[in-house]
Write an enzyme that holds these catalytic residues in place. Structure first.
Site, PDB file in Angstrom:
ATOM      1  N   HIS A 211      -3.444  -4.210   2.368  1.00 47.66           N
ATOM      2  CA  HIS A 211      -4.844  -3.746   2.339  1.00 47.66           C
ATOM      3  C   HIS A 211      -5.207  -2.942   3.575  1.00 47.66           C
ATOM      4  O   HIS A 211      -5.727  -1.839   3.444  1.00 47.66           O
ATOM      5  CB  HIS A 211      -5.801  -4.917   2.135  1.00 47.66           C
ATOM      6  CG  HIS A 211      -7.176  -4.498   1.707  1.00 47.66           C
ATOM      7  ND1 HIS A 211      -7.398  -3.596   0.671  1.00 47.66           N
ATOM      8  CD2 HIS A 211      -8.421  -4.848   2.165  1.00 47.66           C
ATOM      9  CE1 HIS A 211      -8.716  -3.418   0.513  1.00 47.66           C
ATOM     10  NE2 HIS A 211      -9.353  -4.168   1.405  1.00 47.66           N
TER      11      HIS A 211
ATOM     12  N   ASP B 159      -1.679  -2.719  -3.951  1.00 44.17           N
ATOM     13  CA  ASP B 159      -1.982  -1.283  -3.934  1.00 44.17           C
ATOM     14  C   ASP B 159      -0.653  -0.560  -4.164  1.00 44.17           C
ATOM     15  O   ASP B 159      -0.161   0.198  -3.335  1.00 44.17           O
ATOM     16  CB  ASP B 159      -2.683  -0.829  -2.651  1.00 44.17           C
ATOM     17  CG  ASP B 159      -4.197  -1.035  -2.746  1.00 44.17           C
ATOM     18  OD1 ASP B 159      -4.669  -1.591  -3.757  1.00 44.17           O
ATOM     19  OD2 ASP B 159      -4.914  -0.618  -1.812  1.00 44.17           O
TER      20      ASP B 159
ATOM     21  N   HIS C 236     -10.380  -2.540   7.358  1.00 49.31           N
ATOM     22  CA  HIS C 236     -11.144  -3.470   6.517  1.00 49.31           C
ATOM     23  C   HIS C 236     -11.489  -4.761   7.246  1.00 49.31           C
ATOM     24  O   HIS C 236     -12.538  -5.349   6.997  1.00 49.31           O
ATOM     25  CB  HIS C 236     -10.343  -3.835   5.256  1.00 49.31           C
ATOM     26  CG  HIS C 236     -10.181  -2.706   4.297  1.00 49.31           C
ATOM     27  ND1 HIS C 236     -11.244  -2.066   3.707  1.00 49.31           N
ATOM     28  CD2 HIS C 236      -9.075  -2.088   3.820  1.00 49.31           C
ATOM     29  CE1 HIS C 236     -10.802  -1.112   2.909  1.00 49.31           C
ATOM     30  NE2 HIS C 236      -9.483  -1.099   2.969  1.00 49.31           N
TER      31      HIS C 236
ATOM     32  N   ASP D 268       0.821  -1.221   0.000  1.00 50.83           N
ATOM     33  CA  ASP D 268       0.000   0.000   0.000  1.00 50.83           C
ATOM     34  C   ASP D 268       0.848   1.261   0.000  1.00 50.83           C
ATOM     35  O   ASP D 268       0.757   2.080   0.912  1.00 50.83           O
ATOM     36  CB  ASP D 268      -0.957  -0.035   1.208  1.00 50.83           C
ATOM     37  CG  ASP D 268      -1.771  -1.320   1.260  1.00 50.83           C
ATOM     38  OD1 ASP D 268      -2.887  -1.326   0.753  1.00 50.83           O
ATOM     39  OD2 ASP D 268      -1.249  -2.347   1.779  1.00 50.83           O
TER      40      ASP D 268
END
Ligand SMILES: *[C@@H]1O[C@H](CO)[C@@H](O)[C@H](O)[C@H]1NC(C)=O
Length: 332
Positions: free
Chosen positions: A250, A83, A224, A50
């Protein structure tokens, strides 16, 4: 040539064509890459997730520390949990974000190694084929991103899994967020294929260490949280095949959860840039070993019998580490 001979030849050709097609379309296996390790057989790598924000949100500071730790451990490669480029992946293989968020950021000598990357949900919101394109490898030879693939070393096998297509939510409201599902639709067939390939590769693996990498967490107490699709569909296959670690991003945090039903360690390295300070639902359970809602990355060192995993913050400090052994496991 008499008739029966002709018949025999055409029948043989038909079978040959059938087997060629079968091996191309039905039993297509995951692509494998051989990764050399150190002379003594040990291996070390960093994990970052990410991250791609052109250096912002401490991305550059994390990169600097990765360079230092990478040097100290003399790492063999880097793993990216996806990501890779915010906010919407890459637009094309010559999107300047590739250089601005990758090449120009991770400049340390020790990081000039292969970067094995999976795609995250944000990557699927751009031109997904751009990140998979071999053109990127010509711009920066470190880059290797595929949907699902395997990296083989002498004693460890790393299984990279494309987890974004598993998440129902992304398919529920296509107007809200656009995803580039080329190569994924029809979805059911795609997921069946991925699960089958991963399961057979895990089953056949004779590696000492089996490490599975995906973008989405299986278990997490971050923003999440758990990914129920992966708990249902992937987790049983990992536990049945004695996987040692599941590594993901994530959730923008660093996290360690220890399974209580198997030796599996759930490790989140999603702190490559913007972190979600304070945004979590704390789980007060035995399996919850460590949670940090700031930026950082993870390092992994493996020998035949021992493993050491450490989480490093933006200033390079080790916040948490765990030692694994094939015989016994102790968290510190
Ligand atoms: C960068 O890291 C420092 C140290 O953890 C933190 O105080 C600061 O808020 C971070 N900056 C951003 C933009 O996240």
């Amino acid at each position: 040539m008499d008739g029966s001979c002709k018949h025999f030849i055409s029948l043989s050709l038909a079978w040959l064509a059938f087997f060629c097609l079968y091996f191309t379309f039905v039993s297509a296996e995951l692509q494998r890459f051989q990764q050399p390790v150190k002379a003594d057989g040990s291996l070390s790598f960093l994990v970052i997730g990410d991250w791609g924000r052109k250096g912002a949100y401490n991305q550059s500071e994390v990169a600097l520390q990765m360079g230092k730790v990478g040097e100290k451990l003399s790492i063999d490669f880097v793993v990216s949990t996806g990501d890779n480029f915010y906010d919407k992946g890459l637009a094309s293989p010559d999107d300047p974000d590739f250089k601005d968020s990758f090449t120009e950021i991770y400049t340390a000598n020790s990081l000039q190694k292969h970067w094995y990357s999976v795609l995250g949900n944000h990557d699927y919101r751009g031109n997904v084929r751009a990140q998979l394109s071999p053109i990127l490898r010509r711009i920066d030879s470190r880059w290797l991103c595929l949907r699902s693939f395997i990296v083989n070393t002498e004693m460890a096998e790393l299984f990279f899994i494309d987890t974004t297509p598993f998440v129902d939510e992304y398919f529920r409201n296509p107007k809200h967020q656009k995803f580039d599902w080329r190569g994924v639709i029809p979805r059911k067939k795609y997921l069946r294929r991925v699960l089958k390939d991963v399961e057979s590769a895990l089953r056949e693996s004779v590696a000492n260490w089996k490490i599975v990498i995906g973008h989405h967490p299986i278990r997490s107490m971050g923003h999440h949280g758990d990914t129920k699709e992966l708990i249902m569909q992937l987790l049983p296959k990992l536990e049945a095949n004695n996987v040692d670690m599941y590594i993901n991003g994530h959730d923008h945090c660093l996290e360690h959860i220890s399974s209580i039903t198997s030796p599996l360690q759930f490790l989140t390295s999603g702190g490559g840039s913007k972190a979600w300070k304070g945004d979590f639902h704390y789980l007060d359970r035995d399996e919850m070993k460590f949670y940090y809602d700031g930026q950082g990355f993870m390092s992994v060192e493996l020998t035949q019998t021992n493993g050491r995993i450490a989480f490093h913050d933006v200033l390079g400090k080790v916040l948490h580490s765990l030692d694994l052994s094939k015989q016994l496991y102790t968290a510190m």
